[in-house]
Scaffold this active site. Structure first.
Site, short mmCIF file in Angstrom:
data_model
loop_
_atom_site.label_atom_id
_atom_site.label_comp_id
_atom_site.label_asym_id
_atom_site.label_seq_id
_atom_site.Cartn_x
_atom_site.Cartn_y
_atom_site.Cartn_z
N LYS A 197 12.14 -5.13 2.55
CA LYS A 197 11.15 -5.49 1.53
C LYS A 197 11.87 -6.30 0.46
CE LYS A 197 7.87 -3.41 -1.67
NZ LYS A 197 7.29 -2.15 -2.14
N LYS A 250 8.51 -7.65 4.83
CA LYS A 250 7.52 -7.95 3.80
C LYS A 250 8.13 -8.78 2.69
CE LYS A 250 5.03 -5.36 0.40
NZ LYS A 250 4.94 -4.13 -0.32
C1 PBG Z 1 4.65 -0.45 -3.79
C2 PBG Z 1 4.16 -1.51 -2.89
C3 PBG Z 1 4.03 -2.86 -3.17
C4 PBG Z 1 3.42 -3.42 -2.08
C5 PBG Z 1 3.22 -2.43 -1.14
N1 PBG Z 1 3.70 -1.25 -1.65
C6 PBG Z 1 4.31 -3.67 -4.36
C7 PBG Z 1 5.57 -3.71 -5.06
O1 PBG Z 1 6.64 -3.37 -4.56
O2 PBG Z 1 5.45 -4.11 -6.22
C8 PBG Z 1 3.06 -4.87 -1.96
C9 PBG Z 1 1.75 -5.15 -1.34
C10 PBG Z 1 1.22 -6.50 -1.65
O3 PBG Z 1 1.80 -7.27 -2.41
O4 PBG Z 1 0.17 -6.82 -1.09
N2 PBG Z 1 5.93 0.01 -3.51
ZN ZN Z 2 6.65 1.24 -5.25
#
Ligand code: PBG
Ligand code: ZN
Length: 325
Positions: A197, A250
């Site tokens: 991520k 992601k």
């Molecule tokens: C929270 C989380 C996030 C997303 C999924 N789980 C956002 C972040 O890390 O700020 C992103 C999902 C999206 O942007 O559609 N941990």
């Molecule tokens: Zn989070």
């Protein structure tokens, strides 16, 4: 390969039938996972300004929405909770009567065949909006955060979640979750780990939706640097060793090379998350009349599959499934 003119690659592009015969990548509703936001309160359906077409639902409305998602041919949803109250330790995340826990029970009762995957994180539940617990200097403490994140995952499984998806990026959380799930009698519940991520600007629209923008600092101390690729493979391998069943990369479109590298290096099931900012960019261009939305979306999703994703988490899941039917 024979050179031109013996070889003319256009020959097999000459008809839809031949194009169909040689098509390498398929895209169907079976590959898609629909994210959804559930909010505390009653009878609520509210549009998310940063993500046109996506809404926050209170539990009863979420159950209705889930029926439409299932009718479109989608088999699973990824659930995010927006609690009534937030605090320093994100206690709402691991409350057995918390918003996600109650929503999971309602969804599983109404739609037993629809798989409910829960996003496991603290950021929607903490007053500071971080995915873990900061120390007095504002640095996120890994091991304390892992304890609370594992507790959250267990309470989701207890509520009936079909899979848990930790998205915090703390080290060691997959191992901790796997151990505790097994101890508590949930050895059959898979972990779909957000292994790779990136600290991405494309999460902006989601943070509006989930009310999870950090109140200080940013997430670069735990999410990955967009410039790194080899590290993605290490994250993926480590999560698999700790017991992850499926890996998430992601965002998706700026990281298609990472989807491919992770898939090739591990051979494990991979999901790519086409995030809020990727969704909203396409929506905005379509609303302006600058893009043929349907064609652009299906092309994007096909590209993500071609890069090596088995599954795609996308806010377009329901619409795309309807287009594909
Ligand atoms: C929270 C989380 C996030 C997303 C999924 N789980 C956002 C972040 O890390 O700020 C992103 C999902 C999206 O942007 O559609 N941990
Ligand atoms: Zn989070």
């Amino acid at each position: 390969m024979m050179p031109f003119p013996a070889t003319r690659l256009r020959r097999l592009r000459g008809s839809g039938t031949f194009r169909g015969l040689i098509r390498e990548t398929d895209l169907s509703p079976a590959h898609l996972i629909m994210p959804a936001f559930v909010t505390a309160g009653e009878d609520i359906r509210e549009e998310i300004p940063s993500m046109p077409g996506i809404e926050r639902y209170s539990i009863s409305k979420l159950v209705e929405h889930a029926a439409e998602v299932a009718a479109a041919g989608i088999g699973s949803m990824l659930l995010f909770g927006i609690p009534a109250d937030k605090d320093e330790f994100g206690t709402g995340a691991y409350d057995d009567e918390g918003i996600v826990q109650m929503a999971v029970r309602a969804l599983k009762e109404a739609h037993p065949d629809l798989a409910v995957i829960t996003d496991v994180c603290l950021c929607e539940y903490t007053s500071h909006g971080h995915c873990g617990i900061p120390d007095p200097d504002g640095k996120i403490q890994n091991d304390l955060s892992v304890e609370l994140i594992a507790k959250t995952a267990i309470s989701h499984a207890e509520a009936g979640a079909d899979a848990v998806a930790p998205s915090d990026m703390m080290d060691g959380r997959v191992g901790a979750i796997r151990y505790q799930l097994d101890e508590e009698g949930h050895s059959e519940v898979p972990i779909i780990s957000y292994s790779v991520k990136y600290a991405s600007a494309f999460y902006g629209p989601f943070r509006v939706a989930a009310e999870s923008t950090p109140s200080f600092g940013d997430r670069r101390g735990y999410q990955m640097d967009p410039a790194n690729g080899a590290e993605a493979v290490r994250e993926a391998e480590q999560d698999l060793e700790e017991g992850a069943d499926m890996l998430i990369v992601k965002p998706a479109t700026p990281y298609l090379d990472i989807v491919r590298r992770v898939k090739d290096a591990t051979g494990a099931p991979v999901a790519a998350y086409h995030v809020g900012g990727e969704y909203s960019s396409l929506k905005a261009a379509a609303e302006k009349g600058w893009l043929d939305e349907r064609a652009a979306v299906l092309e994007t999703l096909t590209g993500i599959r071609r890069a090596g994703a088995d599954a795609i988490i996308t806010y377009y899941a329901k619409e795309a499934a309807e287009w594909l039917q």
